[in-house]
Motif scaffolding. Structure first.
Motif, PDB file in Angstrom:
ATOM      1  N   ASP A 136      -0.876  -5.755   3.220  1.00 57.66           N
ATOM      2  CA  ASP A 136       0.380  -6.181   3.533  1.00 57.66           C
ATOM      3  C   ASP A 136       0.752  -5.817   4.895  1.00 57.66           C
ATOM      4  OD1 ASP A 136       0.958  -3.455   4.303  1.00 57.66           O
ATOM      5  OD2 ASP A 136       1.119  -2.474   2.438  1.00 57.66           O
ATOM      6  N   LEU A 164       2.164  -3.718   6.585  1.00 58.12           N
ATOM      7  CA  LEU A 164       2.695  -3.375   7.590  1.00 58.12           C
ATOM      8  C   LEU A 164       0.637  -2.667   7.962  1.00 58.12           C
ATOM      9  CD1 LEU A 164       3.044  -0.578   8.986  1.00 58.12           C
ATOM     10  CD2 LEU A 164       2.988   0.709   6.903  1.00 58.12           C
ATOM     11  N   SER A 205       0.858  -0.985  -0.066  1.00 58.28           N
ATOM     12  CA  SER A 205      -0.449  -0.255   0.088  1.00 58.28           C
ATOM     13  C   SER A 205       1.131   1.652  -0.116  1.00 58.28           C
ATOM     14  CB  SER A 205      -0.842  -0.327   0.663  1.00 58.28           C
ATOM     15  OG  SER A 205      -0.060   0.430   2.008  1.00 58.28           O
ATOM     16  N   ASN A 236       5.259   5.054   2.207  1.00 55.13           N
ATOM     17  CA  ASN A 236       5.077   6.366   2.658  1.00 55.13           C
ATOM     18  C   ASN A 236       5.541   6.124   4.752  1.00 55.13           C
ATOM     19  OD1 ASN A 236       4.736   9.413   3.229  1.00 55.13           O
ATOM     20  ND2 ASN A 236       3.307   8.665   4.992  1.00 55.13           N
ATOM     21  N   ALA A 237       5.484   5.245   5.069  1.00 52.81           N
ATOM     22  CA  ALA A 237       6.065   5.046   6.901  1.00 52.81           C
ATOM     23  C   ALA A 237       7.113   4.820   6.679  1.00 52.81           C
ATOM     24  CB  ALA A 237       4.760   3.795   6.917  1.00 52.81           C
ATOM     25  N   TYR A 276       1.705   5.010  12.454  1.00 55.25           N
ATOM     26  CA  TYR A 276       2.430   4.820  11.085  1.00 55.25           C
ATOM     27  C   TYR A 276       2.125   5.793   9.538  1.00 55.25           C
ATOM     28  CZ  TYR A 276       3.775   0.506  13.121  1.00 55.25           C
ATOM     29  OH  TYR A 276       4.129  -0.459  14.048  1.00 55.25           O
ATOM     30  N   GLN A 330       0.503   3.418   1.581  1.00 53.58           N
ATOM     31  CA  GLN A 330       0.944   3.941   3.218  1.00 53.58           C
ATOM     32  C   GLN A 330       1.945   2.920   3.845  1.00 53.58           C
ATOM     33  OE1 GLN A 330      -1.829   1.676   5.995  1.00 53.58           O
ATOM     34  NE2 GLN A 330      -1.355   3.327   7.312  1.00 53.58           N
ATOM     35  N   THR A 331       1.973   2.462   3.473  1.00 54.37           N
ATOM     36  CA  THR A 331       3.542   1.421   3.875  1.00 54.37           C
ATOM     37  C   THR A 331       4.836   2.546   3.521  1.00 54.37           C
ATOM     38  OG1 THR A 331       2.485  -0.594   3.811  1.00 54.37           O
ATOM     39  CG2 THR A 331       4.761  -0.921   3.286  1.00 54.37           C
TER      40      THR A 331
END
Lengths: 66, 130
Positions: B66, B68, A26, A31-32, B129, A28-29
């Protein structure tokens, strides 16, 4: 863990969404990881290293040498 | 690596709505209708089918996430699960001690709080996060 992901992504003019799609994760991943709030798993780290054509140790660096 | 499944979320939502409707209808039927014992048992077991569907949809959703996102779900459950246990035992013991907790009759009143605890845990984990 420190990483060069944002710089490497910018060099290729990829958006976070584009990189996420290439990695199969994603946005978000991505970005993190870029913000160093999340350390990727070893398989994902290797996938990043392969994608950017760099050794994994050049992409990720421990916070301290201890 | 797996791509997040876009339809998995809507399947979980549909399954959870179906589950809630099945539970509410089963309670209503058992409390209001005069039925034979085998039929009462059948009605009591009906929500289990919806629950099995809900679990299957939830598992599909989590498998499609995924690494995270899976971690975020784990952290949300780490809040929701102990909170649920605390509520069940805590409120149950208070009830036995003769304390009337407003809005709490029995275990039926705990699950909305469990869902709320899950979403609080989810929001906290997501914020971490961002």
């Amino acid at each position: 863990m420190k990483n060069q992901l944002r710089v490497l992504r910018a060099e290729r003019s990829w958006s976070q969404a584009e990189l996420a799609e290439r990695l199969g994760v994603s946005r978000q991943t991505v970005n993190a990881i870029e913000q160093e709030k999340y350390d990727p798993s070893l398989p994902l780290a290797f996938k990043l290293a392969r994608l950017f054509g760099k050794p994994i140790e050049q992409m990720f660096e421990p916070e301290s040498a201890n | 690596m797996k791509q997040p499944a876009p339809r998995a979320g809507s399947q979980v939502l549909t399954a959870s709505v179906t589950l809630v409707v099945a539970v509410v209808l089963a309670y209503a039927a058992l409390e209001t209708l005069t039925l034979s014992q085998p039929l009462r048992v059948a009605i009591a077991l009906l929500p289990w089918v919806a629950f099995a569907w809900f679990i299957a949809a939830e598992v599909r959703l989590v498998r499609g996430l995924d690494e995270l996102q899976q971690r975020i779900q784990l952290q949300a459950l780490a809040v929701a699960y102990p909170t649920s246990i605390l509520l069940v035992f805590g409120l149950g013991l208070l009830e036995r001690a003769g304390v009337v907790v407003s809005g709490f009759r029995d275990l039926r009143d705990v699950w909305p709080l469990t869902i709320m605890a899950y979403f609080i845990g989810l929001a906290l984990a997501r914020r971490r996060y961002q």
